[in-house]
Design an enzyme around this catalytic site. Structure first.
Site, short mmCIF file in Angstrom:
data_model
loop_
_atom_site.label_atom_id
_atom_site.label_comp_id
_atom_site.label_asym_id
_atom_site.label_seq_id
_atom_site.Cartn_x
_atom_site.Cartn_y
_atom_site.Cartn_z
N VAL A 16 38.75 44.65 46.37
CA VAL A 16 37.35 45.05 46.60
C VAL A 16 36.99 44.82 48.07
O VAL A 16 36.33 45.66 48.71
CB VAL A 16 36.37 44.27 45.69
N TYR A 84 39.60 33.03 42.47
CA TYR A 84 40.88 32.82 41.77
C TYR A 84 40.87 33.86 40.66
O TYR A 84 40.09 33.75 39.71
CB TYR A 84 40.92 31.40 41.21
N THR A 124 32.06 38.66 36.39
CA THR A 124 32.97 39.43 35.55
C THR A 124 32.45 39.63 34.12
O THR A 124 31.66 38.82 33.63
CB THR A 124 34.34 38.68 35.48
N ASP A 125 32.94 40.67 33.48
CA ASP A 125 32.65 40.89 32.05
C ASP A 125 33.29 39.79 31.18
O ASP A 125 32.90 39.61 30.03
CB ASP A 125 33.18 42.26 31.60
N TYR A 148 39.39 31.46 33.23
CA TYR A 148 38.84 32.30 34.31
C TYR A 148 37.39 32.68 34.01
O TYR A 148 36.50 32.53 34.86
CB TYR A 148 39.71 33.56 34.46
N LYS A 152 34.06 31.59 36.20
CA LYS A 152 33.15 32.57 36.82
C LYS A 152 31.74 32.35 36.31
O LYS A 152 30.76 32.50 37.04
CB LYS A 152 33.63 34.00 36.54
#
Ligand SMILES: NC(=O)c1ccc[n+]([C@@H]2O[C@H](COP(=O)([O-])OP(=O)(O)OC[C@H]3O[C@@H](n4cnc5c(N)ncnc54)[C@H](OP(=O)(O)O)[C@@H]3O)[C@@H](O)[C@H]2O)c1
Length: 309
Positions: A16, A84, A124-125, A148, A152
């Site tokens: 990104v 990460y 994030t989803d 993860y 997040k």
């Protein structure tokens, strides 16, 4: 004449980050759509002064370095992409994952506030557990299934109420390691692929996401925003579509269930975590449909290979 908006980007060497730095410099990244900008105002090459930082330039887990860098750079806006992102590896390296995604994000948000910069954090989803049964909106209750996802979510909670949190999903860019390259390489080599059709999500082309981020850099809204290409899909559907673009027949992609994956992935992923992007779409414009984005990626990755040969 007003001076350019100074934008500091962390994780600028990631997929990104590479596309965002291009977009903020008025360029269209490989895989991008030159005719798309959600707020309808194209980016002039002198609108932003961009400082793209890789991990080598600034390790976001080093709180003193974060404060020093931001005091020195004095950005107007920060887009915090550094993370990460190895979802399966994180299951066995939780401390390292939380250090970057929770503590790193907290340090960045605090330092942004100290220097008066607007802070945009990317999430994030995978903060959702996928059991809702329909697309997730911004105010749905997070319940991460993986290390993860949990890291997040903690990063989100370390942001201030003035910050912008952008949740995105299934990111794919021409530059960077991702599933599109795996699928296209297999298609071109004559091999076939097997992909799961029991996990639903929303794909996000890094280039389209970068254009959405440029709009958010201009507008600086607070709160959470879901940003992804339009339309939910599965990795099997994506694989079959890439195969069709590369003139492979229906035999190219076979649907399998998550339980058939061997070896089984370490991290549990949500079964249905597609993001409802209506809030962003009704404020500016929807991102292009995922098939458009994938077609651009497949064409432009071939161009990149032509150049490399
Ligand atoms: N990829 C996806 O499917 C996806 C989905 C949803 C959300 N997101 C989020 O979107 C953002 C951008 O993701 P991406 O796909 O561009 O990921 P990426 O390609 O893995 O880029 C992440 C970048 O962060 C850097 N980084 C890691 N640890 C760091 C540290 N301690 N200090 C500074 N930089 C560090 C990495 O550098 P090194 O390469 O040197 O480690 C890498 O360049 C992330 O916040 C991610 O969580 C991604």
């Amino acid at each position: 004449m007003s001076r350019p908006t100074r934008v500091l980007v962390t994780g600028a060497g990631g997929q990104v980050g590479l596309d965002l730095v291009d977009v903020l410099r008025g360029l269209t990244p490989l895989g991008g759509d030159a005719t798309f900008q959600p707020d309808g105002r194209f980016v002039a090459n002198d609108e932003f002064e961009v400082l793209g930082l890789t991990r080598h330039d600034l390790d976001v887990t080093d709180r003193d370095a974060v404060t020093r860098s931001l005091r020195f750079a004095r950005p107007d806006v920060i887009v915090h992409l550094a993370a990460y992102t190895a979802v399966d590896r994180a299951e066995e390296n939780a401390a390292a994952c939380f250090e970057v995604n929770e503590q790193g994000t907290e340090s960045m948000s605090l330092a942004a506030s100290e220097v008066g910069a607007h802070f945009i954090a990317i999430s994030t989803d995978y903060v959702f557990d996928g059991t809702k049964g329909s697309a997730y909106v911004e105010y749905d209750e997070p319940h991460p299934l993986s290390v993860y996802g949990a890291s997040k979510r903690q990063g989100e909670l370390r942001c201030s109420s003035r910050d912008t949190i952008v949740r995105t999903s299934w990111v794919v860019g021409v530059r960077g390691k991702n599933v599109i390259h795996v699928i296209a390489d297999r298609a071109l080599s004559g091999a076939n692929v097997r992909f799961v059709d029991d996990q639903t999500g929303t794909l996000s082309a890094a280039s389209d996401l970068a254009r959405a981020l440029a709009t958010l850099v201009r507008e600086r809204p607070s709160g959470t925003w879901h940003v992804a290409n339009s339309g939910a899909t599965t990795w099997f559907e994506v694989a079959a579509y890439v195969g069709s673009l590369l003139n492979r027949g229906e035999e190219f992609a076979t649907p399998i269930s998550t339980s058939e994956l061997s070896p089984a992935p370490l991290a549990v992923r949500p079964q249905r975590s597609d993001l409802d992007t209506e809030k962003f779409a009704s404020s500016w414009a929807p991102l292009p449909v995922w098939r458009d984005a994938v077609a651009r990626l497949v064409v432009d990755r071939a161009r990149r290979e032509d150049v490399a040969r």
